[in-house]
Design a protein around this motif. Sequence first.
Motif, PDB file in Angstrom:
ATOM      1  N   PRO A  86       0.800  -1.221   0.000  1.00 32.12           N
ATOM      2  CA  PRO A  86       0.000   0.000   0.000  1.00 32.12           C
ATOM      3  C   PRO A  86       0.837   1.276   0.000  1.00 32.12           C
ATOM      4  CG  PRO A  86      -0.038  -1.005   2.171  1.00 32.12           C
ATOM      5  CD  PRO A  86       0.717  -1.934   1.263  1.00 32.12           C
ATOM      6  N   GLU A  87       2.051   1.232   0.570  1.00 33.14           N
ATOM      7  CA  GLU A  87       2.896   2.418   0.686  1.00 33.14           C
ATOM      8  C   GLU A  87       4.329   2.084   0.266  1.00 33.14           C
ATOM      9  OE1 GLU A  87       1.966   4.936   4.317  1.00 33.14           O
ATOM     10  OE2 GLU A  87       1.201   2.965   4.945  1.00 33.14           O
ATOM     11  N   PRO A  88       4.644   2.207  -1.017  1.00 34.62           N
ATOM     12  CA  PRO A  88       5.964   1.813  -1.518  1.00 34.62           C
ATOM     13  C   PRO A  88       7.136   2.486  -0.800  1.00 34.62           C
ATOM     14  CG  PRO A  88       4.474   2.169  -3.346  1.00 34.62           C
ATOM     15  CD  PRO A  88       3.764   2.642  -2.117  1.00 34.62           C
ATOM     16  N   GLY A  89       7.055   3.762  -0.534  1.00 34.50           N
ATOM     17  CA  GLY A  89       8.162   4.460   0.127  1.00 34.50           C
ATOM     18  C   GLY A  89       8.436   3.926   1.513  1.00 34.50           C
ATOM     19  N   LYS A  90       7.381   3.655   2.255  1.00 35.38           N
ATOM     20  CA  LYS A  90       7.530   3.138   3.619  1.00 35.38           C
ATOM     21  C   LYS A  90       8.172   1.752   3.611  1.00 35.38           C
ATOM     22  CE  LYS A  90       4.815   2.011   7.716  1.00 35.38           C
ATOM     23  NZ  LYS A  90       3.468   1.979   8.309  1.00 35.38           N
ATOM     24  N   LEU A  91       7.707   0.889   2.710  1.00 34.64           N
ATOM     25  CA  LEU A  91       8.261  -0.466   2.670  1.00 34.64           C
ATOM     26  C   LEU A  91       9.686  -0.462   2.113  1.00 34.64           C
ATOM     27  CD1 LEU A  91       7.464  -3.267   3.545  1.00 34.64           C
ATOM     28  CD2 LEU A  91       6.639  -3.697   1.226  1.00 34.64           C
ATOM     29  N   GLU A 108      12.295   2.016  -5.553  1.00 31.99           N
ATOM     30  CA  GLU A 108      13.293   0.948  -5.615  1.00 31.99           C
ATOM     31  C   GLU A 108      14.313   1.082  -4.493  1.00 31.99           C
ATOM     32  OE1 GLU A 108      15.035   1.271  -9.492  1.00 31.99           O
ATOM     33  OE2 GLU A 108      13.267   0.384 -10.456  1.00 31.99           O
ATOM     34  N   VAL A 109      14.884  -0.049  -4.120  1.00 27.56           N
ATOM     35  CA  VAL A 109      16.049  -0.092  -3.247  1.00 27.56           C
ATOM     36  C   VAL A 109      17.160  -0.715  -4.070  1.00 27.56           C
ATOM     37  CG1 VAL A 109      17.056  -1.046  -1.134  1.00 27.56           C
ATOM     38  CG2 VAL A 109      14.668  -0.307  -1.147  1.00 27.56           C
ATOM     39  N   THR A 110      18.281  -0.009  -4.175  1.00 30.01           N
ATOM     40  CA  THR A 110      19.427  -0.505  -4.935  1.00 30.01           C
ATOM     41  C   THR A 110      20.597  -0.725  -3.988  1.00 30.01           C
ATOM     42  OG1 THR A 110      20.149   1.744  -5.459  1.00 30.01           O
ATOM     43  CG2 THR A 110      18.687   0.647  -7.049  1.00 30.01           C
ATOM     44  N   PHE A 111      21.565  -1.502  -4.462  1.00 32.81           N
ATOM     45  CA  PHE A 111      22.701  -1.892  -3.634  1.00 32.81           C
ATOM     46  C   PHE A 111      23.992  -1.654  -4.405  1.00 32.81           C
ATOM     47  CE2 PHE A 111      18.934  -4.264  -2.641  1.00 32.81           C
ATOM     48  CZ  PHE A 111      18.826  -4.106  -1.268  1.00 32.81           C
ATOM     49  N   ASP A 112      24.901  -0.898  -3.791  1.00 33.18           N
ATOM     50  CA  ASP A 112      26.172  -0.551  -4.429  1.00 33.18           C
ATOM     51  C   ASP A 112      27.312  -1.486  -4.046  1.00 33.18           C
ATOM     52  OD1 ASP A 112      24.991   1.616  -5.699  1.00 33.18           O
ATOM     53  OD2 ASP A 112      25.429   2.967  -4.040  1.00 33.18           O
ATOM     54  N   SER A 113      27.095  -2.319  -3.016  1.00 34.90           N
ATOM     55  CA  SER A 113      28.170  -3.206  -2.569  1.00 34.90           C
ATOM     56  C   SER A 113      27.579  -4.432  -1.885  1.00 34.90           C
ATOM     57  CB  SER A 113      29.102  -2.457  -1.598  1.00 34.90           C
ATOM     58  OG  SER A 113      28.384  -2.060  -0.449  1.00 34.90           O
ATOM     59  N   GLY A 114      28.442  -5.335  -1.508  1.00 36.78           N
ATOM     60  CA  GLY A 114      28.024  -6.541  -0.801  1.00 36.78           C
ATOM     61  C   GLY A 114      27.392  -7.574  -1.707  1.00 36.78           C
ATOM     62  N   ALA A 115      26.765  -8.561  -1.091  1.00 35.69           N
ATOM     63  CA  ALA A 115      26.182  -9.676  -1.826  1.00 35.69           C
ATOM     64  C   ALA A 115      25.031  -9.253  -2.736  1.00 35.69           C
ATOM     65  CB  ALA A 115      25.691 -10.737  -0.843  1.00 35.69           C
ATOM     66  N   LEU A 116      24.404  -8.121  -2.450  1.00 36.51           N
ATOM     67  CA  LEU A 116      23.274  -7.660  -3.255  1.00 36.51           C
ATOM     68  C   LEU A 116      23.672  -6.626  -4.310  1.00 36.51           C
ATOM     69  CD1 LEU A 116      20.592  -7.383  -0.440  1.00 36.51           C
ATOM     70  CD2 LEU A 116      20.820  -9.171  -2.170  1.00 36.51           C
ATOM     71  N   LYS A 117      24.956  -6.380  -4.469  1.00 38.60           N
ATOM     72  CA  LYS A 117      25.429  -5.383  -5.432  1.00 38.60           C
ATOM     73  C   LYS A 117      24.828  -5.645  -6.817  1.00 38.60           C
ATOM     74  CE  LYS A 117      29.485  -3.245  -7.439  1.00 38.60           C
ATOM     75  NZ  LYS A 117      30.943  -3.142  -7.432  1.00 38.60           N
ATOM     76  N   GLY A 118      24.268  -4.579  -7.398  1.00 35.56           N
ATOM     77  CA  GLY A 118      23.693  -4.683  -8.724  1.00 35.56           C
ATOM     78  C   GLY A 118      22.257  -5.160  -8.762  1.00 35.56           C
ATOM     79  N   ARG A 119      21.704  -5.517  -7.643  1.00 37.94           N
ATOM     80  CA  ARG A 119      20.321  -5.987  -7.605  1.00 37.94           C
ATOM     81  C   ARG A 119      19.386  -4.844  -7.229  1.00 37.94           C
ATOM     82  NH1 ARG A 119      20.483 -12.201  -5.808  1.00 37.94           N
ATOM     83  NH2 ARG A 119      22.440 -12.638  -6.838  1.00 37.94           N
ATOM     84  N   THR A 120      18.130  -5.022  -7.536  1.00 39.78           N
ATOM     85  CA  THR A 120      17.117  -4.022  -7.223  1.00 39.78           C
ATOM     86  C   THR A 120      15.935  -4.706  -6.564  1.00 39.78           C
ATOM     87  OG1 THR A 120      17.756  -2.688  -9.137  1.00 39.78           O
ATOM     88  CG2 THR A 120      15.587  -2.266  -8.195  1.00 39.78           C
ATOM     89  N   PHE A 121      15.472  -4.093  -5.500  1.00 43.00           N
ATOM     90  CA  PHE A 121      14.288  -4.550  -4.795  1.00 43.00           C
ATOM     91  C   PHE A 121      13.263  -3.436  -4.985  1.00 43.00           C
ATOM     92  CE2 PHE A 121      13.207  -6.713  -0.460  1.00 43.00           C
ATOM     93  CZ  PHE A 121      12.291  -7.518  -1.093  1.00 43.00           C
ATOM     94  N   ALA A 122      12.171  -3.695  -5.685  1.00 38.01           N
ATOM     95  CA  ALA A 122      11.206  -2.660  -6.020  1.00 38.01           C
ATOM     96  C   ALA A 122       9.876  -2.887  -5.310  1.00 38.01           C
ATOM     97  CB  ALA A 122      10.992  -2.621  -7.528  1.00 38.01           C
ATOM     98  N   PHE A 123       9.168  -1.789  -5.105  1.00 30.61           N
ATOM     99  CA  PHE A 123       7.892  -1.810  -4.400  1.00 30.61           C
ATOM    100  C   PHE A 123       6.902  -0.986  -5.203  1.00 30.61           C
ATOM    101  CE2 PHE A 123      11.504  -2.188  -1.709  1.00 30.61           C
ATOM    102  CZ  PHE A 123      11.229  -3.336  -0.995  1.00 30.61           C
ATOM    103  N   GLN A 124       5.772  -1.607  -5.544  1.00 32.79           N
ATOM    104  CA  GLN A 124       4.773  -0.897  -6.322  1.00 32.79           C
ATOM    105  C   GLN A 124       3.475  -0.802  -5.538  1.00 32.79           C
ATOM    106  OE1 GLN A 124       4.036  -2.790 -10.067  1.00 32.79           O
ATOM    107  NE2 GLN A 124       3.171  -4.629  -9.183  1.00 32.79           N
ATOM    108  N   GLU A 125       2.849   0.355  -5.679  1.00 35.34           N
ATOM    109  CA  GLU A 125       1.584   0.569  -4.990  1.00 35.34           C
ATOM    110  C   GLU A 125       0.515  -0.322  -5.602  1.00 35.34           C
ATOM    111  OE1 GLU A 125      -1.536   4.134  -3.890  1.00 35.34           O
ATOM    112  OE2 GLU A 125      -0.055   4.468  -5.454  1.00 35.34           O
ATOM    113  N   ALA A 126      -0.224  -0.980  -4.747  1.00 36.04           N
ATOM    114  CA  ALA A 126      -1.333  -1.820  -5.179  1.00 36.04           C
ATOM    115  C   ALA A 126      -2.576  -1.340  -4.442  1.00 36.04           C
ATOM    116  CB  ALA A 126      -1.058  -3.288  -4.875  1.00 36.04           C
TER     117      ALA A 126
END
Length: 126
Positions: A15-20, A40-58
């Motif tokens: 319901p709230e992409p920014g909050k999540l 979106e949440v992006t990662f510049d280093s570590g095991a998640l480097k280059g990945r994106t975790f996105a949240f869309q309002e539903a």
Amino acid sequence: MAITTLRDVVVLDCPEPGKLADFYARMLGGKVEGEGRWVEVTFDSGALKGRTFAFQEARGYVPPQWPSAERSQQFHLDFYVPREELDAAEREALELGAELLQGDGGERDFRVYRDPAGHPFCLCVE
């Protein structure tokens, strides 16, 4: 033969992409990008480097219930933590807004939580 590829993006309805996004960025050490209906949440280093975790309002989002057959989780995320850091990771996740659904009772190597939008996730011993 594959007809498509899977990129390094996971998208969750909420319901709230920014909050999540803020919750997961703080829990996983990422950076929040964007605002509004898609964040979106992006990662510049570590095991998640280059990945994106996105949240869309539903609109009309109904969170899963765990465990439940009527409103099943559909999928969940597993996050790995060294055994000696599991209790500290749990404290931090709870402070960020997670809710413990099932502890390990000292007998299993995972604990089940709900994020602020209701998606189940586990902290697992690596």
